[in-house]
Design an enzyme around this catalytic site. Structure first.
Site, PDB file in Angstrom:
ATOM      1  N   ASP A  45       6.637   1.644   7.017  1.00  0.00           N
ATOM      2  CA  ASP A  45       5.278   1.464   6.661  1.00  0.00           C
ATOM      3  C   ASP A  45       4.549   2.394   5.997  1.00  0.00           C
ATOM      4  OD1 ASP A  45       2.753   0.230   6.267  1.00  0.00           O
ATOM      5  OD2 ASP A  45       2.408   0.021   8.441  1.00  0.00           O
ATOM      6  N   HIS A  87       0.840  -1.220   0.151  1.00  0.00           N
ATOM      7  CA  HIS A  87      -0.054  -0.017  -0.076  1.00  0.00           C
ATOM      8  C   HIS A  87       0.939   1.367  -0.039  1.00  0.00           C
ATOM      9  CE1 HIS A  87       0.442   1.054   4.350  1.00  0.00           C
ATOM     10  NE2 HIS A  87       0.829   0.081   4.491  1.00  0.00           N
ATOM     11  N   ASP A 103       4.799  -4.925   2.536  1.00  0.00           N
ATOM     12  CA  ASP A 103       4.386  -3.848   3.110  1.00  0.00           C
ATOM     13  C   ASP A 103       5.400  -3.120   3.795  1.00  0.00           C
ATOM     14  OD1 ASP A 103       2.839  -1.676   4.756  1.00  0.00           O
ATOM     15  OD2 ASP A 103       1.612  -3.156   5.798  1.00  0.00           O
ATOM     16  N   GLU A 144      -5.106   1.603   2.741  1.00  0.00           N
ATOM     17  CA  GLU A 144      -4.864   0.510   3.608  1.00  0.00           C
ATOM     18  C   GLU A 144      -5.099   0.776   5.047  1.00  0.00           C
ATOM     19  OE1 GLU A 144      -2.258  -2.138   6.193  1.00  0.00           O
ATOM     20  OE2 GLU A 144      -2.293  -0.122   5.777  1.00  0.00           O
ATOM     21  N   GLU A 145      -4.475   1.984   5.315  1.00  0.00           N
ATOM     22  CA  GLU A 145      -4.528   2.435   6.763  1.00  0.00           C
ATOM     23  C   GLU A 145      -6.017   2.650   7.187  1.00  0.00           C
ATOM     24  OE1 GLU A 145      -1.937   1.955   8.624  1.00  0.00           O
ATOM     25  OE2 GLU A 145      -0.382   2.478   7.108  1.00  0.00           O
TER      26      GLU A 145
END
Length: 95
Positions: free
Chosen positions: A20, A10, A86, A57-58
């Site tokens: 990340d 992502h 990721d 994604e988050e």
């Protein structure tokens, strides 16, 4: 019959995003570059390689979920493996 090897990551982050997701994005881009170089030299993979990159994604895996739901039938019948890149690199001892 052709089968899929998928690798993905992502691109959104809660805060700074160095580990990340950006270390994973760097790994995914290097994978794409390496595959492209090999293809230009005549290499052909035994399976279809699918490189994936999502947003959202988050906030609850929104991007990858929507992509997967739209392609659920073909993914469930043709996918062999999914490699999640990721967080490619993380830790306190990086130099």
């Amino acid at each position: 019959e052709d089968r899929f090897v998928l690798a993905g990551n992502h691109r959104d982050a809660w805060v700074y995003g160095a580990a990340d997701p950006n270390s994973g994005t760097a790994a995914l881009l290097e994978m794409a570059r390496g595959l492209g170089n090999m293809l230009r030299k005549g290499w052909k993979p035994r399976r279809t390689v699918v490189l994936c990159n999502w947003d959202g994604e988050e906030y609850g895996l929104l991007g990858s979920t929507a992509w997967g739901e739209k392609r659920a039938k073909v993914l469930s019948s043709k996918s062999v493996v999914y490699l999640n890149v990721d967080v490619g690199v993380a830790g306190p001892h990086l130099s």
